[in-house]
Design a protein around this motif. Structure first.
Motif, short mmCIF file in Angstrom:
data_model
loop_
_atom_site.label_atom_id
_atom_site.label_comp_id
_atom_site.label_asym_id
_atom_site.label_seq_id
_atom_site.Cartn_x
_atom_site.Cartn_y
_atom_site.Cartn_z
N UNK A 21 -62.42 9.66 -85.96
CA UNK A 21 -61.28 9.26 -86.90
C UNK A 21 -61.70 8.23 -88.67
N UNK A 22 -62.95 8.20 -87.96
CA UNK A 22 -63.90 7.78 -88.72
C UNK A 22 -63.81 6.10 -88.75
N UNK A 23 -62.50 5.83 -88.42
CA UNK A 23 -62.08 4.85 -89.06
C UNK A 23 -63.18 3.48 -88.40
N UNK A 24 -63.26 2.49 -89.52
CA UNK A 24 -63.90 0.81 -88.60
C UNK A 24 -63.64 0.91 -87.77
N UNK A 25 -65.32 1.10 -86.61
CA UNK A 25 -64.92 -0.09 -85.11
C UNK A 25 -64.32 -1.18 -85.39
N UNK A 26 -64.03 -2.27 -86.43
CA UNK A 26 -63.26 -3.30 -85.69
C UNK A 26 -62.60 -3.47 -86.28
N UNK A 27 -62.12 -2.12 -86.93
CA UNK A 27 -60.32 -2.30 -86.72
C UNK A 27 -59.50 -1.03 -85.52
N UNK A 28 -60.53 0.05 -85.09
CA UNK A 28 -60.18 0.91 -84.62
C UNK A 28 -60.11 0.68 -83.09
N UNK A 29 -61.45 -0.53 -82.38
CA UNK A 29 -61.81 -0.54 -80.88
C UNK A 29 -60.79 -1.41 -81.21
#
Length: 142
Positions: A21-29
């Motif tokens: 996804x390339x999402x930021x861990x802070x928002x995705x996790x």
């Protein structure tokens, strides 16, 4: 399946999702863990592995790259790369996990989630990482 194996598989899945996804861990996790159906102990262990991998990813990736002859990290499959990251983190920072257990668990997870070649590849890379880190010698001393 044991609690730690389940935690390792969850860590693989979370890191795989972040890779794709390339999402930021802070928002995705938080969303990943919220929708995860697993025993609390397995989720806690998986979360600890993911946090550790993310904190030390640059060094972990260097170790993997140096141990995977003729394979750039970017050429590895997402599954193999993240199995290697989790196991390398365990070899590096989890003295409570015996070297042989970290490697054997990674091989078993590679059999389940990777390609036919994944278990052999994962074994070879992790064996080299363990030698580089002196993990095999530490294990013998225990």
């Amino acid at each position: 399946m044991g609690m730690r194996r389940k935690g390792r598989e969850l860590a693989l899945q979370a890191l795989y999702q972040l890779d794709l996804s390339g999402d930021e861990p802070a928002s995705a996790l938080p969303m990943f863990w919220e929708h995860c159906e697993a025993p609390t102990d397995a989720m806690t262990f998986g979360q600890n592995l993911v946090s550790g991998v993310l904190e030390e990813r640059a060094y972990i990736d260097e170790l993997i790259s140096a141990s995977s002859d003729n394979w750039r990290l970017g050429r590895l499959s997402h599954v193999d790369r993240n199995i290697l990251r989790v196991a390398t983190y365990e070899l590096l920072r989890r003295p409570d996990v015996p070297t042989t257990v970290a490697i054997d668990e990674a091989i078993e997870i590679a059999k389940r989630f990777g390609s036919d070649e994944s278990p052999t590849f994962v074994n070879g890379v992790l064996d080299h990482v363990a030698v580089t880190l002196g993990a095999k010698e530490r294990q013998r001393a225990l």
